[in-house]
Design an enzyme around this catalytic site. Structure first.
Site, short mmCIF file in Angstrom:
data_model
loop_
_atom_site.label_atom_id
_atom_site.label_comp_id
_atom_site.label_asym_id
_atom_site.label_seq_id
_atom_site.Cartn_x
_atom_site.Cartn_y
_atom_site.Cartn_z
N GLY A 232 106.06 50.40 27.71
CA GLY A 232 105.77 49.17 28.43
C GLY A 232 105.51 49.41 29.90
O GLY A 232 105.78 50.49 30.43
N PRO A 234 105.80 49.26 33.98
CA PRO A 234 106.97 49.48 34.82
C PRO A 234 107.68 48.15 35.11
O PRO A 234 107.04 47.13 35.28
CB PRO A 234 106.38 50.04 36.13
CG PRO A 234 105.04 50.57 35.76
CD PRO A 234 104.57 49.75 34.61
N GLY A 235 108.99 48.20 35.11
CA GLY A 235 109.76 47.02 35.48
C GLY A 235 109.96 46.01 34.37
O GLY A 235 110.51 44.93 34.59
N THR A 236 109.52 46.33 33.14
CA THR A 236 109.68 45.36 32.07
C THR A 236 111.07 45.43 31.43
O THR A 236 111.40 44.63 30.58
CB THR A 236 108.63 45.56 30.96
OG1 THR A 236 108.54 46.95 30.68
CG2 THR A 236 107.30 45.03 31.38
N GLU A 454 87.92 32.01 54.27
CA GLU A 454 88.88 31.56 53.26
C GLU A 454 88.43 30.22 52.67
O GLU A 454 88.59 29.98 51.46
CB GLU A 454 90.29 31.43 53.85
CG GLU A 454 90.89 32.74 54.37
CD GLU A 454 90.86 33.85 53.33
OE1 GLU A 454 90.98 33.56 52.12
OE2 GLU A 454 90.70 35.02 53.73
N HIS A 457 86.08 30.86 49.80
CA HIS A 457 86.77 31.18 48.54
C HIS A 457 87.33 29.90 47.91
O HIS A 457 87.18 29.66 46.71
CB HIS A 457 87.97 32.11 48.80
CG HIS A 457 87.59 33.52 49.17
ND1 HIS A 457 86.79 34.31 48.38
CD2 HIS A 457 87.96 34.29 50.22
CE1 HIS A 457 86.67 35.51 48.95
NE2 HIS A 457 87.38 35.52 50.07
#
Ligand code: ADP
Ligand code: MG
Ligand code: ZN
Length: 648
Positions: A232, A234-236, A454, A457
């Site tokens: 999985g 990272p960090g899961t 901005e 966007h």
């Protein structure tokens, strides 16, 4: 050991050697140069023990060390003495040996004078101790011994490996440094601490069950899985899950990170593996956990030169050990990785890590459950709804969510409130997603330009069908950006329609297009936008078959689903397609970008008034949320993409 540590090791060795020699043989100090008169005084005081005379020069040893020149006194210098030399002459030194020079007019009376004061007149030089060769031997002898020993160790490890036995007893190099977590481990982790990854958890519950009552499973002739690979992003929570298994199982748990196996001394990794499995066998039933398996499990023959043979030996040892037990001993090997595709195929064969447990990023419900776990000990204000935070955080891993809770708690503490409020969570999330605010003084002209960029966007986020809702626009510099438009989908997405990707590219180019429309010039401010848009367009063409011209052909290596990194298996430079295809790809990517840019231009020209209004609002308030954006522009949120099947 990596090279840098080796050098440190040597340096420390030399230092230690120096210190030992220093204590065993304290430096006597250089002898001091006494004027003849001072020498006479010392003889008169009975402080001169022995002298050795050669020509006019005298070396001598004192009974009690003296300091010369007497501190503070100036020493008359002969003409022509340099300043530095003079300073040296005046610097007081303490020693029990001295030199002096006899004036030529000293008569035979000196001999009687010396004898009267019990001075031994020696036949050999007094200062033999400071013979330079002797000093050198004393100083470096042990160091040379140490180095020889180290080289011997290195050689031995390189040839024999296995034979580390006796040595291992002394140095512990070949022994695994596996940490053993037992039931009564101080900070016990259980399945209660794991949330939001239920499928993975359920698979492991079965493993725990098996270890608790192997007979139940073996009754019908089944054997236990030997190796389970947790896969999985990272960090899961892969490491967390493994520790929870240990906490639940009530069996010894030996945990080790694969990167710890990889040492500079060849053969040590394999010895460690052997030791790790031996410990587990002696304590069976037991669990072995190898974290970050890809550090050694990388396909053989694909490793950078240098670490290769060491890594292969370690990997081979793991394979051998796993083949060596039958599954009846009650040893289960867990391993974790976020790069399953680089693993050596031999590791994944039946009888080895044949069971794969995928640990996915949590969905909305999962995120809520994880937040619940991590806010257990955090006082929450009444306005905090964990479900809402979960909804606002698609794509965040368990580790990210833990970090979010922590950041929010820190913010609340800094704001001196008693409980963490919804606003603290929002601000913490913004900090994590957008980067921290950066104090940067911008000219009015720059601010206006950023407001239009901005604004471009954001307007496209409102008018392009299928665009992700715009949650925030700011012209406060954050992280590496001068301004940020934050858009995110309302729920988790697993599959992206082509029209959605097109909408994304159009939006990405909106900043640059807005600047062009308003100012007629370009700046460097759109670099990141262009990069992202290009990558996305290239993926559409090369990975997802979204170009009519090239069709559904795989033209880019498969991406690592968990890291986002890609590579064509072996050597990177080789492309499995022709020069014409490469040209066609470039052409298609350019076409998509040009079409998107034209679309952005058309839409922003059409909404020029709304763009100006939004830029003005941004200049006034700096940051606008979704409601304020809609109010400033008077536009409705973006319409959804049509989803009806064609032809019905
Ligand atoms: P991985 O090994 O997959 O990279 P870790 O297990 O090291 O991730 O996760 C780091 C931390 O994040 C854990 O110690 C835990 O506090 C938190 N965490 C990650 N996933 C979860 C989860 N599913 N439930 C609860 N906490 C989690
Ligand atoms: Mg981990
Ligand atoms: Zn931009």
């Amino acid at each position: 050991m990596p090279p840098s540590r080796t050098w440190l090791f040597f340096a420390l060795m030399l230092l230690a050697n120096y210190l030992i020699m220093r204590t065993l043989f304290p430096p006597t100090g250089e002898s001091i140069a006494l004027p003849y008169t001072a020498f006479r005084d010392e003889v008169a005081k009975g402080n001169v023990e022995a002298i050795y005379n050669q020509g006019q020069a005298i070396e001598g040893r004192l009974r009690k060390a003296i300091t010369w020149p007497i501190p503070g006194e100036t020493v008359p210098a002969p003409p022509g003495t340099s300043k530095a030399e003079q300073r040296l002459r005046e610097e007081p030194r303490t020693s029990d040996t001295f030199t002096t020079v006899l004036p030529t007019f000293v008569g035979a009376g000196l001999e009687q004078f010396l004898i009267d004061h019990k001075v031994e007149i020696s036949a050999v030089s007094i200062q033999t101790g400071s013979n330079p060769l002797v000093t050198l031997l004393f100083g470096f002898g042990p160091a040379i011994l140490f180095i020889a020993f180290y080289v011997w160790l290195f050689r031995r490890a390189q040839q024999g490996m296995g034979g580390m036995g006796g040595l291992g007893g002394i140095m512990g190099i070949g022994q695994s440094r596996a940490r053993r977590y037992d039931q009564e481990s101080t900070q016990k982790v259980t399945f209660d601490d794991v949330a939001g990854i239920d499928e993975a958890e359920n698979e492991l519950i079965e493993i725990v069950d098996f270890l608790k009552d192997p007979a139940k499973y073996q009754r019908l002739g089944g054997t236990a899985p030997k190796g389970v690979l947790l896969v999985g992003a990272p960090g899961t929570g892969k490491t967390l899950l493994a520790r929870a298994v240990a906490g639940e199982a009530g069996v010894p748990f030996f945990s080790m990170s694969a990167s710890e196996f990889v040492e500079m001394i060849v053969g040590v990794g394999a010895a460690r593996v052997r030791d790790l499995f031996k410990q587990a066998r002696d304590n069976a039933p037991a669990i072995i956990f190898i974290d970050e398996l890809d550090a050694i499990g990388r396909a053989r023959g694909q490793v950078a030169i240098g670490g290769a043979s060491e890594q292969e030996q370690t990997l081979n040892q793991i394979l051998t050990e796993m083949d060596g037990f039958s599954g009846r001993e009650g040893i289960i090997v867990l391993a974790a990785t976020n790069q399953p595709d680089v693993l050596d195929k031999a590791l994944l064969r039946p009888g080895r890590f044949d069971r794969h447990v995928v640990v996915n990023l949590p969905d909305r419900k999962g995120r809520e459950a994880i937040l619940k776990v991590h806010t257990r000990a955090v006082p929450l204000a009444a306005d905090v709804v964990l479900g809402e935070i979960a909804a606002a955080t698609p794509g965040l891993s368990g580790a990210d969510l833990k970090n979010l809770v922590n950041e929010a708690a820190l913010l609340a503490a800094r704001r001196e409130v008693d409980a963490v409020r919804a606003k603290d969570f929002t601000d913490a999330l913004e900090k994590i997603v957008l980067g921290p605010e950066r104090p940067l003084i911008l000219s009015d002209a720059d601010r206006e330009r950023i407001a239009y960029h901005e604004g471009g966007h954001a307007i496209l986020g409102l008018v392009v069908p299928g665009a992700d809702p715009v949650h925030r626009v700011t012209i406060v510099p954050r992280g590496r950006a001068l301004g940020v438009t934050y858009q995110r989908p309302d729920d988790d997405r697993y599959n992206y329609p082509e029209a959605y990707l097109r909408a994304k590219i159009v939006g990405m180019l909106g900043g640059r297009v807005a600047e062009e429309i308003v100012y007629g010039t370009r700046t460097t401010g759109a670099e990141n936008d262009i990069e992202q848009a290009t990558q996305l367009a290239r993926s559409m063409v090369t990975r997802w078959g979204m170009s009519e011209r090239l069709g559904a052909v795989q033209l880019a290596p498969r991406q690592n689903a968990y890291l986002g990194a890609a590579g064509w298996g072996g050597m990177a430079a080789e492309r499995p397609y022709s020069e014409e295809t490469a040209k066609a790809i470039d052409g298609e990517v350019s076409r998509i970008l040009a079409e998107s840019s034209a679309e952005a231009t058309r839409l922003l020209r059409e909404h020029r008034r709304e763009l100006a209004a939004l830029a003005a609002a941004l200049l006034q308030h700096e940051t606008l949320d979704e409601r304020e954006i809609l109010a400033a522009t008077g536009l409705p949120p973006a319409p959804a993409l049509p989803t009806r099947p064609i032809g019905r």
